[in-house]
Design a protein around this motif. Structure first.
Motif: not given
Length: 285
Positions: A175-185, A207-211, A187-188
């Motif tokens: 779970s933490n790995d997935r959140i970190s990966l999503m946050q990488t993008y 992770a604040q994914a948009d969609l 944030a951009q």
């Protein structure tokens, strides 16, 4: 006289019951193979203006199904939708009776309609020995496979990110790995996440994914009015995340009811679905 009336009444009851059973069975059989196109608009002030009107056709949980000869009916619906991209969120095949040729034939024709992006589902993960060959063939027909990877989509000099998460059963990521990966993008800039699993909604929101586009739940298989789906894998009885739109903060998750069936072969009050998502910007200027 009383017995005659009673016998007539019983015959009427039996006839009404049988007629109702026939009608319900016919309707269920029709509905189980009649894919409904669902149109939904996602608005965001993070979306670049160039992507206003961008259309994503979402295919999930095909499970070796065929709608029309060689999925001609489904492909015709995709053609009419005029998508900019086609997102496929897993379970193209069914691990119990895998028929990879059906999936490959469908994808080979789908890429002629629009670019196709694909992530694994739990059924592909279950076929760990056969899957590498299947993935190689998907790539050969022109599908972009995203295994915890992202691609940048560019339009008129502006960009958004498309990130594909492999099914949890197909990766060592937690779970933490997935959140970190999503946050990488995220944030951009504006990020669309393709993932098979709706039950990890908390991760997408953190992770604040948009969609986020997901499937897996099959709409709860049997849907009861005002209650929703009865059962979903990974969630059990009366699942919270069964179908449709879920929003928290700036994160929107769309759960498609999917197209095919797996262990339970029949849907009820739960037509297969082809969602078409249109992006719109609310940014000023």
């Amino acid at each position: 006289m009383y017995m005659k009336r009673k016998n007539v009444f019983l015959r009427m009851v039996v006839c009404i019951f049988l007629l109702t059973a026939v009608l319900v069975s016919a309707w269920t059989l029709w509905a189980d193979n009649a894919v409904k196109e669902t149109f939904y608009t996602v608005e965001s002030d993070r979306l670049p203006s160039a992507f206003g009107g961008f259309r994503i056709a979402h295919v999930t949980d095909l499970h070796n199904d065929t709608l029309g000869d060689d999925n001609a009916a489904l492909l015709a619906q995709l053609q009419r939708a005029q998508p900019d991209i086609i997102a496929v969120t897993g379970d193209l095949i069914d691990c119990r009776v895998p028929n990879m040729q059906i999936a490959l034939a469908f994808m080979q024709k789908a890429v002629q309609i629009a670019p196709v992006y694909y992530v694994t589902g739990n059924h592909e993960a279950a076929l760990y020995a056969e899957y590498p060959s299947f993935e190689k063939q998907l790539i050969q027909v022109g599908v972009t496979v995203l295994n915890n990877e992202a691609v940048t989509l560019t339009k008129n000099g502006q960009t958004i990110t498309l990130l594909g998460l492999a099914d949890p059963n197909a990766t060592t990521m937690d779970s933490n790995d997935r959140i970190s990966l999503m946050q990488t993008y995220t944030a951009q800039g504006f990020t669309v996440v393709l993932s098979h699993r709706p039950e990890i909604f908390d991760e997408y929101c953190t992770a604040q994914a948009d969609l986020v586009l997901t499937g897996h739940a099959h709409g709860g298989q049997i849907r009861i009015p005002f209650i929703g789906g009865i059962y979903a894998p990974g969630q059990g009885l009366l699942p919270e995340y069964d179908a449709g739109v879920f929003t928290r903060g700036n994160t929107v998750m769309y759960i498609s009811r999917g197209i095919g069936n797996s262990l339970f072969p029949i849907r009820f009050n739960n037509r297969p679905e082809l969602p078409v998502i249109t992006l719109q910007t609310t940014a000023i200027g």
